[in-house]
Design a protein around this motif. Structure first.
Motif, PDB file in Angstrom:
ATOM      1  N   MET A 342     -10.604   4.704  70.318  1.00 30.68           N
ATOM      2  CA  MET A 342      -9.460   4.819  70.224  1.00 30.68           C
ATOM      3  C   MET A 342      -9.724   3.641  71.285  1.00 30.68           C
ATOM      4  O   MET A 342      -8.970   2.479  71.162  1.00 30.68           O
ATOM      5  N   TYR A 343      -9.923   3.844  72.719  1.00 29.75           N
ATOM      6  CA  TYR A 343     -10.100   3.315  73.829  1.00 29.75           C
ATOM      7  C   TYR A 343     -11.106   1.327  73.049  1.00 29.75           C
ATOM      8  O   TYR A 343     -11.078   0.569  73.586  1.00 29.75           O
ATOM      9  N   GLN A 344     -12.644   2.042  72.733  1.00 28.93           N
ATOM     10  CA  GLN A 344     -13.138   1.216  72.098  1.00 28.93           C
ATOM     11  C   GLN A 344     -13.079   0.024  71.405  1.00 28.93           C
ATOM     12  O   GLN A 344     -13.034  -1.001  71.472  1.00 28.93           O
ATOM     13  N   ASN A 345     -12.031   0.357  70.487  1.00 30.78           N
ATOM     14  CA  ASN A 345     -11.330  -0.515  69.165  1.00 30.78           C
ATOM     15  C   ASN A 345     -10.334  -1.370  69.982  1.00 30.78           C
ATOM     16  O   ASN A 345     -10.372  -2.102  69.612  1.00 30.78           O
ATOM     17  N   LEU A 346      -9.670  -0.618  71.141  1.00 29.12           N
ATOM     18  CA  LEU A 346      -8.994  -1.778  71.698  1.00 29.12           C
ATOM     19  C   LEU A 346      -9.314  -2.694  72.054  1.00 29.12           C
ATOM     20  O   LEU A 346      -9.445  -4.132  72.188  1.00 29.12           O
ATOM     21  N   ALA A 347     -10.573  -2.131  73.326  1.00 33.26           N
ATOM     22  CA  ALA A 347     -11.497  -3.695  73.681  1.00 33.26           C
ATOM     23  C   ALA A 347     -11.839  -4.912  72.934  1.00 33.26           C
ATOM     24  O   ALA A 347     -11.653  -5.559  72.872  1.00 33.26           O
ATOM     25  N   ILE A 348     -12.034  -4.216  71.055  1.00 29.15           N
ATOM     26  CA  ILE A 348     -12.969  -5.151  70.702  1.00 29.15           C
ATOM     27  C   ILE A 348     -12.071  -6.150  69.856  1.00 29.15           C
ATOM     28  O   ILE A 348     -12.277  -7.227  70.000  1.00 29.15           O
ATOM     29  N   SER A 349     -10.604  -5.679  69.758  1.00 25.98           N
ATOM     30  CA  SER A 349      -9.625  -6.239  68.806  1.00 25.98           C
ATOM     31  C   SER A 349      -8.792  -6.834  69.331  1.00 25.98           C
ATOM     32  O   SER A 349      -8.859  -8.070  69.612  1.00 25.98           O
ATOM     33  N   ARG A 350      -9.346  -6.985  70.913  1.00 25.08           N
ATOM     34  CA  ARG A 350      -8.402  -8.187  71.747  1.00 25.08           C
ATOM     35  C   ARG A 350      -9.405  -9.026  72.051  1.00 25.08           C
ATOM     36  O   ARG A 350      -9.487  -9.613  73.371  1.00 25.08           O
ATOM     37  N   GLY A 351     -10.615  -9.192  71.451  1.00 28.20           N
ATOM     38  CA  GLY A 351     -11.487 -10.013  71.727  1.00 28.20           C
ATOM     39  C   GLY A 351     -12.729  -9.596  72.950  1.00 28.20           C
ATOM     40  O   GLY A 351     -13.495 -10.726  73.557  1.00 28.20           O
ATOM     41  N   ARG A 352     -12.475  -8.239  74.094  1.00 23.29           N
ATOM     42  CA  ARG A 352     -13.620  -8.248  75.379  1.00 23.29           C
ATOM     43  C   ARG A 352     -14.380  -7.604  74.769  1.00 23.29           C
ATOM     44  O   ARG A 352     -14.248  -6.566  76.040  1.00 23.29           O
ATOM     45  N   SER A 353     -15.422  -7.948  74.019  1.00 20.12           N
ATOM     46  CA  SER A 353     -16.628  -7.118  73.466  1.00 20.12           C
ATOM     47  C   SER A 353     -17.351  -7.300  75.360  1.00 20.12           C
ATOM     48  O   SER A 353     -18.591  -5.667  75.446  1.00 20.12           O
ATOM     49  N   ASP A 354     -17.035  -7.726  76.062  1.00 22.64           N
ATOM     50  CA  ASP A 354     -17.617  -7.865  78.072  1.00 22.64           C
ATOM     51  C   ASP A 354     -17.538  -6.261  78.242  1.00 22.64           C
ATOM     52  O   ASP A 354     -18.028  -5.559  79.211  1.00 22.64           O
ATOM     53  N   LEU A 355     -15.777  -6.118  77.680  1.00 24.30           N
ATOM     54  CA  LEU A 355     -15.261  -5.107  79.058  1.00 24.30           C
ATOM     55  C   LEU A 355     -15.782  -3.631  78.232  1.00 24.30           C
ATOM     56  O   LEU A 355     -16.726  -2.466  78.281  1.00 24.30           O
ATOM     57  N   TYR A 356     -16.201  -3.792  76.865  1.00 20.97           N
ATOM     58  CA  TYR A 356     -16.361  -3.088  76.024  1.00 20.97           C
ATOM     59  C   TYR A 356     -18.278  -2.847  76.173  1.00 20.97           C
ATOM     60  O   TYR A 356     -18.782  -1.643  75.838  1.00 20.97           O
ATOM     61  N   LEU A 357     -18.833  -3.422  76.735  1.00 18.88           N
ATOM     62  CA  LEU A 357     -20.204  -3.621  77.028  1.00 18.88           C
ATOM     63  C   LEU A 357     -20.181  -2.348  78.194  1.00 18.88           C
ATOM     64  O   LEU A 357     -21.125  -1.652  78.286  1.00 18.88           O
ATOM     65  N   TRP A 358     -19.664  -3.671  79.011  1.00 20.05           N
ATOM     66  CA  TRP A 358     -20.090  -2.856  80.486  1.00 20.05           C
ATOM     67  C   TRP A 358     -19.622  -1.664  80.581  1.00 20.05           C
ATOM     68  O   TRP A 358     -20.511  -0.788  81.282  1.00 20.05           O
TER      69      TRP A 358
END
Length: 478
Positions: A342-358
């Protein structure tokens, strides 16, 4: 619009759940047969290769699958670009791993891994021909078709693996099972997806998606390391039989929690993208899906922990008794794993792959530090430390959710904790009402039935909204 999104979400969660539920039942049956035909050592040999196969698969797709799904309206040119990139990348990576096979065998002190790894690694070369088609199916929410294809592939590969194991092919039966599964899966995808690749190769779309997708790539690699680091470390420092016991426990734990996680993974990103950019609406949609996750995950995983001993002894036998305590530990942490989806897909769907990465980079660094801090205390203590860390790291993801959509910690606790406490209470009541039964088969069946009845009764008594919505939707399907 809200009703349309709600109905679409419910429909696709239903088919995604059917897909993963059927897959796990088939995996259960196949796992039981293979567990009785193969030894912990044979399982351990294939298990230590998992991390290499998965990382190679990450490099091969390079995050462009999520990149395609995140596009509002991907074109045939976009799919074709990713298709050819995946194929070229897979052949290059296979070549590297082919020559690294002797080094892998030396690292784990297992000469048999030279030929075995070279064969198993063919799987991601074959899979490269179907990655773009899988992204097409996910983007277009073709969950019903995916359910049929996945089950067919698993059934054919499972029967093949069991047949080979029965005829004495040892760990090669597991290797062939993987190759056959991927091959049938690709054939099915080509059959149901109308799009076809062309020889007009243009890597322009890949370059345009690169900035977003490369962060997804690194994060997927980190996730793979995070999920499989224990098998890798155990394969280096502990006897292969102990590695096999852990692999078996980890497999059953993953099968159970991935039923919920994969159900969500096929739907969440698409739904959150469709929900738009209004934070209040996003938060409302997200919280509802968090409640669904808690409603499904806690009773399933706490229940498996409760029946771990009976389940192992009744299905794959006394030879695997060493996996029982490990399975119990992993199941408690496994109840929280779907929330990562849930959390990871939230970051991806908002285009925040940077937050997903770090967030994932920090996780693997701290996780490895925790694991090695307890290495001298033995395998079981290392698994406990790993499990505790998995639960606590969700707090970091909660900070990300607060930043992205304003989700408060209090709201998350209100959505999740009631289901956790009810599930724990149900399992405790089930244990004390059945502990006097001595027959393993009877106690296994009794605990499953009692726990299910108590959980449903508790949900009805407390008038849980999630239970009512699930029942209402199932009534509509009749």
């Amino acid at each position: 619009m809200a009703d349309s999104l709600k109905d679409k979400t419910a429909k696709n969660l239903f088919w995604s759940a059917m897909n993963n539920g059927t897959m796990q039942v088939l995996n259960l049956l196949i796992g039981i047969f293979l567990g009785r035909l193969l030894s912990p050592g044979e399982y351990g040999l294939v298990g230590v290769l998992t991390i290499f196969t998965l990382i190679a698969g990450n490099l091969q797709s390079s995050g462009f699958t999520q990149g395609l799904i995140n596009l509002k309206n991907p074109t045939a040119r976009d799919y074709n670009s990713v298709f050819w990139f995946n194929i070229l990348a897979s052949f290059f990576i296979y070549g590297v791993l082919f020559f690294c096979a002797p080094l892998i065998a030396d690292f784990f002190h297992q000469p048999a891994l030279v030929d075995l790894s070279r064969f198993v690694f063919l799987g991601f070369v074959i899979s490269s021909f179907g990655i773009a088609h899988a992204a097409y199916m996910n983007k277009n929410l073709m969950n019903r078709q995916q359910a049929f294809i996945n089950c067919l592939a698993l059934a054919i590969s499972g029967v093949s693996g069991i047949t080979l194991a029965f005829n004495g092919y040892s760990y090669w039966s597991l290797a062939w099972q993987q190759i056959i599964y991927i091959t049938v899966l690709n054939i099915g995808r080509y059959y149901v997806v109308q799009w076809r690749p062309s020889l007009n190769i243009d890597f322009g779309p890949v370059r345009q998606m690169f900035n977003f997708s490369v962060k997804i790539l690194f994060t997927n690699i980190i996730n793979t390391l995070s999920s499989n680091i224990l098998t890798f470390i155990f394969g280096r420092y502990f006897p292969i039989k102990q590695v096999g016991n852990f692999t078996q426990a980890y497999k059953w734990n993953t099968m159970a929690n991935s039923f919920v996680a994969n159900t969500l993974w096929q739907v969440v990103q698409t739904v959150l993208v469709a929900a738009g950019d209004e934070k209040e609406r996003l938060c409302r949609v997200y919280r509802k899906m968090m409640r669904f996750t808690a409603f499904m995950s806690f009773p399933l995983m706490f229940g498996l922990a409760l029946v771990a001993e009976e389940f192992i002894l009744c299905t794959i036998g006394d030879e695997w008794v060493g996996s029982i305590p490990l399975l119990r530990i992993l199941c408690v942490a496994g109840a929280f794993v779907p929330f990562y989806t849930m959390y990871q897909n939230l970051a991806i769907s908002r285009g925040r792959s940077d937050l997903y990465l770090w967030c994932n980079v920090a996780q693997i660094v701290l996780q490895v530090a925790v694991i090695f801090a307890f290495k001298s205390m033995g395998l079981t203590v290392m698994v406990i430390a790993y499990s505790v860390f998995i639960v606590l790291w969700l707090l970091a993801w909660q900070v990300v959710a607060k930043h992205l959509i304003g989700l408060r910690m209090l709201d998350t606790l209100l959505d999740v904790v009631p289901f956790m406490l009810i599930s724990a209470g149900v399992m405790a009541a089930t244990y004390f009402s059945t502990f006097w039964i001595s027959n393993h088969v009877i106690v296994l069946v009794a605990r499953i039935v009692v726990a299910a009845v108590l959980y449903i009764a508790a949900m009805k008594l407390l008038k849980a909204e999630m239970m009512n919505e699930c029942l209402s939707y199932l009534k509509k399907k009749r």
